[in-house]
Design a protein around this motif. Structure first.
Motif, PDB file in Angstrom:
ATOM      1  N   GLY A 179       5.918  -5.999  14.034  1.00  0.00           N
ATOM      2  CA  GLY A 179       5.598  -7.395  14.384  1.00  0.00           C
ATOM      3  C   GLY A 179       4.427  -7.882  13.561  1.00  0.00           C
ATOM      4  O   GLY A 179       4.380  -7.700  12.346  1.00  0.00           O
ATOM      5  N   VAL A 180       3.461  -8.494  14.250  1.00  0.00           N
ATOM      6  CA  VAL A 180       2.314  -9.073  13.565  1.00  0.00           C
ATOM      7  C   VAL A 180       1.534  -8.031  12.772  1.00  0.00           C
ATOM      8  O   VAL A 180       0.924  -8.326  11.753  1.00  0.00           O
ATOM      9  CB  VAL A 180       1.407  -9.770  14.607  1.00  0.00           C
ATOM     10  N   GLU A 205       9.357  -2.002  11.885  1.00  0.00           N
ATOM     11  CA  GLU A 205       8.645  -3.278  11.885  1.00  0.00           C
ATOM     12  C   GLU A 205       7.688  -3.275  13.066  1.00  0.00           C
ATOM     13  O   GLU A 205       8.081  -2.963  14.193  1.00  0.00           O
ATOM     14  CB  GLU A 205       9.628  -4.447  12.048  1.00  0.00           C
ATOM     15  N   GLN A 257       0.919  -6.526  -1.418  1.00  0.00           N
ATOM     16  CA  GLN A 257       0.068  -6.541  -0.227  1.00  0.00           C
ATOM     17  C   GLN A 257      -1.343  -6.940  -0.642  1.00  0.00           C
ATOM     18  O   GLN A 257      -1.898  -6.375  -1.598  1.00  0.00           O
ATOM     19  CB  GLN A 257       0.032  -5.144   0.428  1.00  0.00           C
ATOM     20  N   LEU A 258      -1.931  -7.889   0.078  1.00  0.00           N
ATOM     21  CA  LEU A 258      -3.307  -8.294  -0.215  1.00  0.00           C
ATOM     22  C   LEU A 258      -4.238  -7.261   0.423  1.00  0.00           C
ATOM     23  O   LEU A 258      -4.301  -7.150   1.644  1.00  0.00           O
ATOM     24  CB  LEU A 258      -3.593  -9.685   0.348  1.00  0.00           C
ATOM     25  N   ASN A 293       4.595   3.781   2.838  1.00  0.00           N
ATOM     26  CA  ASN A 293       4.266   2.422   2.451  1.00  0.00           C
ATOM     27  C   ASN A 293       3.962   1.621   3.701  1.00  0.00           C
ATOM     28  O   ASN A 293       4.712   1.700   4.659  1.00  0.00           O
ATOM     29  CB  ASN A 293       5.496   1.791   1.800  1.00  0.00           C
ATOM     30  N   VAL A 294       2.901   0.867   3.680  1.00  0.00           N
ATOM     31  CA  VAL A 294       2.668  -0.049   4.799  1.00  0.00           C
ATOM     32  C   VAL A 294       2.399  -1.435   4.253  1.00  0.00           C
ATOM     33  O   VAL A 294       2.014  -1.596   3.095  1.00  0.00           O
ATOM     34  CB  VAL A 294       1.485   0.381   5.693  1.00  0.00           C
ATOM     35  N   GLY A 295       2.613  -2.432   5.102  1.00  0.00           N
ATOM     36  CA  GLY A 295       2.351  -3.802   4.667  1.00  0.00           C
ATOM     37  C   GLY A 295       1.972  -4.666   5.847  1.00  0.00           C
ATOM     38  O   GLY A 295       2.092  -4.256   7.004  1.00  0.00           O
ATOM     39  N   GLY A 296       1.514  -5.867   5.558  1.00  0.00           N
ATOM     40  CA  GLY A 296       1.102  -6.779   6.615  1.00  0.00           C
ATOM     41  C   GLY A 296      -0.315  -6.455   7.071  1.00  0.00           C
ATOM     42  O   GLY A 296      -1.108  -5.877   6.332  1.00  0.00           O
ATOM     43  N   LYS A 297      -0.616  -6.824   8.301  1.00  0.00           N
ATOM     44  CA  LYS A 297      -1.993  -6.726   8.801  1.00  0.00           C
ATOM     45  C   LYS A 297      -2.558  -5.307   8.655  1.00  0.00           C
ATOM     46  O   LYS A 297      -3.738  -5.115   8.392  1.00  0.00           O
ATOM     47  CB  LYS A 297      -2.021  -7.140  10.277  1.00  0.00           C
ATOM     48  N   MET A 333       0.850  -1.196   0.000  1.00  0.00           N
ATOM     49  CA  MET A 333       0.000   0.000   0.000  1.00  0.00           C
ATOM     50  C   MET A 333       0.875   1.231   0.000  1.00  0.00           C
ATOM     51  O   MET A 333       1.513   1.557   0.998  1.00  0.00           O
ATOM     52  CB  MET A 333      -0.860   0.023   1.260  1.00  0.00           C
ATOM     53  N   ASP A 343      -1.865  -5.256  -4.187  1.00  0.00           N
ATOM     54  CA  ASP A 343      -1.345  -4.017  -4.751  1.00  0.00           C
ATOM     55  C   ASP A 343       0.006  -4.304  -5.405  1.00  0.00           C
ATOM     56  O   ASP A 343       0.491  -5.442  -5.397  1.00  0.00           O
ATOM     57  CB  ASP A 343      -1.278  -2.904  -3.686  1.00  0.00           C
ATOM     58  N   ALA A 364      -2.106  -3.257   6.348  1.00  0.00           N
ATOM     59  CA  ALA A 364      -2.615  -3.075   4.979  1.00  0.00           C
ATOM     60  C   ALA A 364      -3.829  -3.956   4.732  1.00  0.00           C
ATOM     61  O   ALA A 364      -4.771  -3.573   4.044  1.00  0.00           O
ATOM     62  CB  ALA A 364      -1.527  -3.403   3.960  1.00  0.00           C
ATOM     63  N   GLN A 365      -3.807  -5.171   5.326  1.00  0.00           N
ATOM     64  CA  GLN A 365      -4.893  -6.114   5.070  1.00  0.00           C
ATOM     65  C   GLN A 365      -6.215  -5.637   5.654  1.00  0.00           C
ATOM     66  O   GLN A 365      -7.270  -5.831   5.081  1.00  0.00           O
ATOM     67  CB  GLN A 365      -4.539  -7.488   5.648  1.00  0.00           C
ATOM     68  N   LEU A 366      -6.163  -5.067   6.841  1.00  0.00           N
ATOM     69  CA  LEU A 366      -7.410  -4.681   7.492  1.00  0.00           C
ATOM     70  C   LEU A 366      -7.685  -3.193   7.402  1.00  0.00           C
ATOM     71  O   LEU A 366      -8.813  -2.752   7.554  1.00  0.00           O
ATOM     72  CB  LEU A 366      -7.405  -5.110   8.966  1.00  0.00           C
ATOM     73  N   ALA A 405      -6.716  -1.118   4.767  1.00  0.00           N
ATOM     74  CA  ALA A 405      -6.425  -0.585   3.431  1.00  0.00           C
ATOM     75  C   ALA A 405      -7.201   0.685   3.105  1.00  0.00           C
ATOM     76  O   ALA A 405      -6.646   1.654   2.613  1.00  0.00           O
ATOM     77  CB  ALA A 405      -6.687  -1.658   2.380  1.00  0.00           C
ATOM     78  N   PHE A 416       4.550  -3.674   8.664  1.00  0.00           N
ATOM     79  CA  PHE A 416       5.630  -2.708   8.642  1.00  0.00           C
ATOM     80  C   PHE A 416       5.129  -1.384   8.084  1.00  0.00           C
ATOM     81  O   PHE A 416       4.087  -1.318   7.422  1.00  0.00           O
ATOM     82  CB  PHE A 416       6.804  -3.209   7.799  1.00  0.00           C
TER      83      PHE A 416
END
Lengths: 152, 162, 788
Positions: free
Chosen positions: A85-86, A83, C701-702, A117-121, A1, C697, A123-125, A127, A89
């Motif tokens: 963690g769960v 980072e 990233q999903l 930029n973000v990633g992981g949870k 993202m 993306d 981004a998943q929840l 977005a 990042f």
């Protein structure tokens, strides 16, 4: 993202004063929303702990902040990555440039061009919320920074 | 740990729990009432619907300690002894379930729809009211049929009781 | 027909436990002393792991252990496997990159497994997972299917430097080019078959247990095929020999393919149970399911159809790029090859077909079989091509299909399959009638008056089910045989247990299988129980997928019942003092032909066990038989679905107004259950066409990782369905069954898109046809229509 933001804030102080604050870890720590600690590891690098919340996901990010492309007292690039963690990042950077204020006004103008930029949870929840959170975080940082400049 | 006490399926239960325990975790893990399911993390699927003080509640999005003193009914408490609740019977009669995982939440929601919307339901109402319950197996056709029939049967029963 | 026999809509036996909350799903299993596992997953699509520091996590309250890929490697636990070998057209074997259950040195998709924390409680495990510090060196990622083969794309596995798993082809290239050379018209289309997330409502779960006294493992897991799980965990991953590993798949809350595969999490749970000396439980949350359950579809296709001047199909050529994700999942390689291209002929007599498939690695979740597996992708290609070809040549789409249908059987296609029986015209005519096709024009004008656009779309699908003849699939690269087993245990009082290698996770086997036994043995259906899902009870089995439980699983039961009847006749012969050749068995009674001497089934069962009427040396006591059924052909269910949509041009919202399905499943055991299967399949197909799409993306990233962002079909999105049937008996199995589980999901997507494109008057719309996309497509309509 990934997301990008641009903006400018008018600051009621001379460029040299603002530049000094832009390089002062205490000031930066106070201005970065959610910053728990910011410790200098060299003249241009820091370790940082920042708490960030995007929608339902809150996390503590541990990472580094680095200043590059220094052109005192005009511009630098501040970049960081952490980072969480769960939670995932976050990383990002901003080119910060101080310019003359509009004709007839005091102080200087701080221009910023941010990419994040973000990633992981996160981004998943989160977005759909990230653009808003990123903008709010940047706005808050520069509002805090303007206040710090005003306070001298 | 925090003490919590509520009436679940007619029985008073008291437990010391971690305050962050969700109602669904309390039911499943502490009381071993595993008929209430967890199908998502975001309050969308409705597999976890139970009744609290007569209202449908998504038990995955509520803390157990919120319901101190409440009356909770889960799918295990819906039937009257060996007699199925009319909505349970309708789901079986009309093949409103396949894998059965969403079914407890569906049935608890269906009973709540009848409570709110009455016994004479049209398709559109039923489909709208199921917005918070996802089924991946049935394509909903037979769930809608079952809820029609269950609602009617519940009306018949309450008329008979009058 | 008896009330509980073949052909009756018997209400399901399994329902009582599900409607009263007494189902036993894997997450409902709790073992004494169990600990809980939480997986730390990669937040990066592609990265090297420099270092994992678990010290802080280990110091957290309740933590029992933290394991990484190094621990699995130290115990010589093998990686996850892909069990179907595909060879490229140049003869080279597919390039399978290593797939450790916990990452070793590198992560390759967001959600990849980095470490596992085992703690007293789930909360403690999750809290501790937060404290694991991983140093990643982030690498560029390749995400989009169409980018994978581009020169310079990031490399996912070193064994495949160009990211190609294989470059496969089927059919006759020369004949196909010749057909195109003489074509009067060529129709060309480009299609994306959107990536889907299977989303059974029950998330995956596993409980691993180790009995040190017996030196034996037990794994409770959400599996569609527990025996295959045991085989893979034992023979390839190396947990324990099969006789020391019991796999139990209790009630399973839907699968749709995603629970066929052997995943990292159950591997780790069962392995870790011995490491920590206590049971280890893991239950997926929904976001983990989005990240790490195998996804489905994800094809990019260019297809062309050659026609003669009378509108007859001369040839078909297809090029598909199939995204298999970051690792090869258990059966992934077979899906875009043998489960796909052999179905490209559809219901049509096409003299020449050539199809090339490039399968690629990307930094996304593994892709494998999802309801229909390859066949929906094939049907989408052929049914979109046929529709567009009909429109381009000015034919009515129904007439165009009618003209090109296969009309005589058996029919050998140019791509492996030999269709054994069917009547495609009958299904089409019935569907057109039920859908009131002749008045579509009138309904279109009515919609127009209300400011809406109405379209009608036909989909005539065929699938190859009853998977599959073992030797045939073996010659195509399958690592296993695809027979099924059954055991019939008659108890001394005449009740019967059926042990089957099929696995029910919503299909209603406990009812359907019992109907067969009840009718065949003439005993009450309540006297029959179906046992499945436990490798300690059922000797061996291949599980449930590919619409195979009826055609293959029940055929095995029939074969075992034949043996039971033969043995029981011998027992009856002793009891009635007649030769077993003179014994007839009907409606639960054995009679001596031409006499009034009879004995019922329960009495024969008792006599078989007490063995007083015969000599144990002449006839073995007992009444228990088993059988393996290996099919001789695939089965070929087929049908016609007709969809009518109404589009609001102002909002782009597509409303499915009418759905007609006419299917030929051969013989039907329980119409109620079969119709339910059709309903569910249609819903998933409409979901693919209108709502669902997994979106990564550019960084991998999903961003559709929960029900907030991935649109599942809800009740309001779907219509009531009109279901009809035609019937041609399947000649290759004793019951004449073809299979019904995947039909709707295969038929529906092209029906919806054909309807939308009919309404729009142009072909430019991709799945999922969301309101935004449809609104944009409305803006591209020819001016006259758009102005209305």
């Amino acid at each position: 993202m990934a997301m990008t933001m641009k903006g400018a804030v008018a600051l009621p102080a001379e460029r040299e004063v603002v530049w000094a604050k832009l390089n002062d870890p205490e000031v930066l720590k106070a201005c970065i929303p959610g910053c728990q600690s910011l410790d200098k590891t060299s003249d241009t690098s820091f370790t940082a702990v920042v708490k960030l919340k995007v929608g339902p996901v809150g996390a503590t990010f541990k990472g580094s902040v680095e200043l590059t492309d220094l052109d005192p007292p005009n511009s630098y690039r501040i970049s960081g990555q952490g980072e969480g963690g769960v939670a995932g990042f976050a990383k990002g950077g901003a080119r910060v440039e101080l310019t003359d204020p509009p004709e007839g006004e005091p102080g200087c103008t701080l221009n910023y061009d941010v990419e994040a930029n973000v990633g992981g949870k996160i981004a998943q929840l989160g977005a759909r919320l990230i653009d808003g959170v990123a903008k709010k975080t940047a706005d808050q940082f520069f509002a805090n920074f303007a206040a710090a400049v005003r306070a001298g | 740990m925090t003490a919590v006490s509520m009436v679940v399926n007619g029985k008073t239960v008291s437990k010391d729990i971690d305050p962050r325990t969700l109602l669904v975790q309390f039911l499943r893990d502490d009381l071993r009432l595993t008929g209430t399911h967890v199908g998502c993390d975001t309050t969308q699927c409705g597999c976890c619907v139970v009744h609290v003080d007569g209202l449908a509640v998504k038990s995955c999005t509520a803390l157990a300690i919120q319901f101190e003193g409440s009356q909770v009914t889960t799918i295990e408490g819906l039937a009257n002894g060996a007699d199925l609740h009319p909505m349970q019977a309708a789901f079986r009669e009309h093949h409103g379930l396949q894998c059965g995982f969403c079914t407890p939440g569906m049935i608890m929601m269906a009973v709540d729809i009848v409570r709110r919307k009455g016994n004479d339901l049209d398709d559109k109402t039923i489909r709208e009211e199921l917005e918070g319950n996802i089924c991946r197996c049935t394509g909903y056709h037979n769930i809608v049929k079952a809820i029609h029939a269950g609602a009617e049967a519940m009306g018949g029963l309450s008329k008979a009781a009058e | 027909m008896s009330a509980t026999g073949i052909g009756a809509s018997v209400r399901r036996k399994e329902d009582f436990r599900f409607i009263t909350g007494k189902g036993q799903y894997t997450d409902d299993v709790n073992r004494h002393g169990q600990a809980h596992a939480a997986f730390l997953r990669s937040p990066h699509a592609h990265a090297e792991i420099i270092r994992i520091d678990a010290a802080a996590a280990l110091a957290m309250p309740g933590v029992v252990a933290v394991f990484t890929g190094d621990d699995l490697a130290a115990d010589k636990i093998g990686g996850l496997i892909c069990g179907w070998m595909i060879h490229s057209k140049d003869g080279e074997a597919m390039k399978a990159g290593g797939h450790p259950a916990l990452a070793q040195g590198k992560v390759r998709y967001v959600g990849d497994h980095v470490a596992v924390v085992i703690a007293e409680t789930l909360s403690q495990a999750k809290d501790a997972a937060e404290r694991i510090v991983v140093d990643y060196r982030v690498l560029p990622a390749v995400v989009a299917t169409s980018d994978a083969l581009k020169p310079g794309a990031p490399v996912v596995h070193e064994v495949a430097p160009d990211n190609a798993v294989y470059r496969w082809a089927i059919g006759n290239e020369g004949e196909t080019q010749a057909a195109f050379a003489k074509a009067a018209h060529v129709t060309k289309i480009d299609l994306v078959n959107n990536r889907l997330v299977p989303n059974p409502m029950e998330p995956r779960a596993a409980v691993g247990d180790y009995d040190s006294g017996q030196d034996a493992f037990t794994l409770y897991t959400t599996s569609q095929n527990p025996h295959v799980a045991r085989l893979v965990l034992s023979a390839f991953i190396g947990i324990a020999p099969e006789h020391k590993l019991r796999v139990i798949a209790p009630d399973v809350g839907g699968g749709f393919g995603s629970k066929i595969f052997i995943y990292a999490e159950e591997t780790v749970c069962v392995w870790a149970a011995k490491k920590v000396g206590r049971p280890v439980k893991w239950t997926s949350d929904r976001t983990e399911a989005f990240l790490a359950d195998a996804h489905g579809r994800d094809h990019v296709t260019h297809a062309e159809m050659a026609l003669d001047d009378k509108g007859r199909i001369l040839g078909l050529r297809v090029h598909t790029t199939a995204n298999l994700g970051a690792y090869l999942s258990t059966f992934s390689s077979s899906v875009p090859t043998y489960l796909y291209a052999p179905l490209l002929s559809g219901q049509y007599a096409i003299p020449a077909i050539y199809c090339e498939v490039d399968a690629v690695y990307t930094n996304t979740a593994p892709v494998d079989a999802y309801r229909g597996a390859g066949r929906p992708e094939a049907t989408f290609v052929i049914e979109r091509l046929v529709e567009v070809a009909a429109r381009e040549t000015g034919s009515d789409p129904a007439q165009f299909r009618r003209k090109n249908f296969v009309k005589s059987f058996p029919h050998q296609t140019p791509v492996i399959m030999c269709y054994d029986a069917g009547n495609y015209t009958a299904a089409l005519e019935k569907a057109l009638e039920m859908a009131d096709y002749r008045n579509v024009g009138k309904r279109k004008r009515e919609s127009e008056r209300r400011g809406l656009l109405r379209g009608v779309g036909i989909s005539a699908y065929i699938e190859a089910c009853g998977i599959a003849p073992s030797a045939a699939v073996g010659s195509l690269g399958a690592g296993v045989g695809l027979w099924e087993s059954a055991e019939v245990r008659v108890n001394p009082i005449g009740t019967v247990e059926i042990l089957t290698g099929s696995h029910s996770h919503g299909q209603g086997h406990e009812t359907t299988f019992a109907q067969l036994v009840s009718e065949r043995l003439g005993i009450p259906i309540d006297n029959v129980s179906i046992v499945h899902g436990d490798t300690d009870k059922v000797q061996m089995g291949m599980g449930t997928y590919g619409s195979r439980s009826g055609a293959v699983g029940m055929s095995a039961i029939v074969k075992a019942l034949d043996k039971i009847e033969a043995k029981a006749k011998k027992v009856a012969g002793y009891c009635l003092e007649a030769s077993d050749q003179d014994i007839e068995f009907r409606d639960g009674k054995f009679t001596v032909r031409g006499t009034d001497k009879e004995i019922d089934f329960a009495s024969v069962a008792l006599q078989a066990y007490i063995a007083h009427k015969f000599n144990g040396q002449d006839l073995e006591p007992g009444l228990k038989e088993s059988a393996f059924w290996d099919p001789t052909n695939f089965t070929f269910p087929a049908g016609v679905h007709i969809c009518e949509v109404e589009i609001d041009p102002a909002t782009g919202v597509t409303h499915v107004d009418r759905w007609t399905a006419v299917d030929d499943f051969g013989e039907v055991i329980n119409p109620m259950i079969v119709e339910g299967q059709v309903h569910g399949g249609i819903a998933q197909g409409i979901g693919q066409a209108l709502l669902e799409g997994a979106v990564y993306d550019a960084a991998g990233q999903l961003v559709t990782a929960s029900y907030m962002d991935y649109s599942m079909p809800r009740a309001e999105d779907l219509p009531n369905y009109r279901i009809g049937m035609t019937q041609t008996r399947c000649p290759s199995n004793p019951l004449g069954i073809k299979g019904c589980g995947e039909a709707g999901a295969i038929a529906a997507p092209p029906a919806v898109i054909n309807a939308i494109t009919d309404a729009l008057g142009h072909e430019d719309i991709a799945m999922p046809a969301t309101p935004q996309r449809v609104w944009r497509a409305v803006q591209k309509m020819a001016p006259k229509l758009a102005a209305e």
